[in-house]
Motif scaffolding. Structure first.
Motif, PDB file in Angstrom:
ATOM      1  N   SER A  14       0.988  -1.182  -0.037  1.00 26.78           N
ATOM      2  CA  SER A  14      -0.046   0.171   0.101  1.00 26.78           C
ATOM      3  C   SER A  14       0.857   1.196  -0.024  1.00 26.78           C
ATOM      4  N   ASP A  34      -8.554   3.090  -4.540  1.00 25.63           N
ATOM      5  CA  ASP A  34      -9.196   2.934  -3.502  1.00 25.63           C
ATOM      6  C   ASP A  34     -10.265   1.927  -3.452  1.00 25.63           C
ATOM      7  N   ALA A  37     -10.788  -2.321   0.533  1.00 22.83           N
ATOM      8  CA  ALA A  37     -10.540  -1.813   1.870  1.00 22.83           C
ATOM      9  C   ALA A  37      -9.867  -3.340   2.502  1.00 22.83           C
TER      10      ALA A  37
END
Length: 137
Positions: A14, A34, A37
């Motif tokens: 990330s 994005d 998650a």
């Protein structure tokens, strides 16, 4: 220790710029940004698709990450597959019937061939009858 290793790997991925990953592994395209998650979980991590809300459980073994759909997503996926099968069957049933062949039948072909043969024999006979008998033009 394994979940800790997975967390570190995910953290490193990330934090790495997407262009660096693309240079090292050119087969990885599509910057996801994005879209997902990630949340650590026992034995791996949960991955949530922010676009669809689908949640998968992911784990890594022997350097290969594997994600499995949750029970709800599997039911939804199977329902969509069944809907598509039914739609496919309906579309096949509604498809236009095959057009009949425009080729002549064997009988029609033989009739046309007989006509052509008679026509050519008659033309040849006329040419013979009209040919000059003396041989000079």
């Amino acid at each position: 220790m394994f979940p800790h290793t997975v967390r570190l790997a995910l953290l490193a991925l990330s934090l790495a710029p997407s262009w660096a990953l693309a240079e090292e592994t050119p087969s990885i395209v599509a910057p996801e940004g994005d879209r997902f998650a990630l949340q650590p979980a026992e034995g791996g991590f949960l991955r949530m698709n922010k676009d669809t809300g689908a949640v998968s459980f992911c784990s890594a073994k022997d350097g290969v990450a594997t994600c499995r759909l949750g029970a709800e997503e599997r039911v939804a996926l199977e329902a969509e597959i069944e809907r598509l099968r039914a739609e496919n069957a309906r579309l096949k049933a509604a498809a236009a019937p095959p057009r009949p062949s425009t080729l002549p039948s064997e009988q029609e072909f033989e009739k046309a061939l007989s006509f052509t043969e008679r026509f050519l024999r008659r033309i040849m006979r006329l040419f013979k009858e009209e040919a000059p008998s003396g041989g000079s033009l």
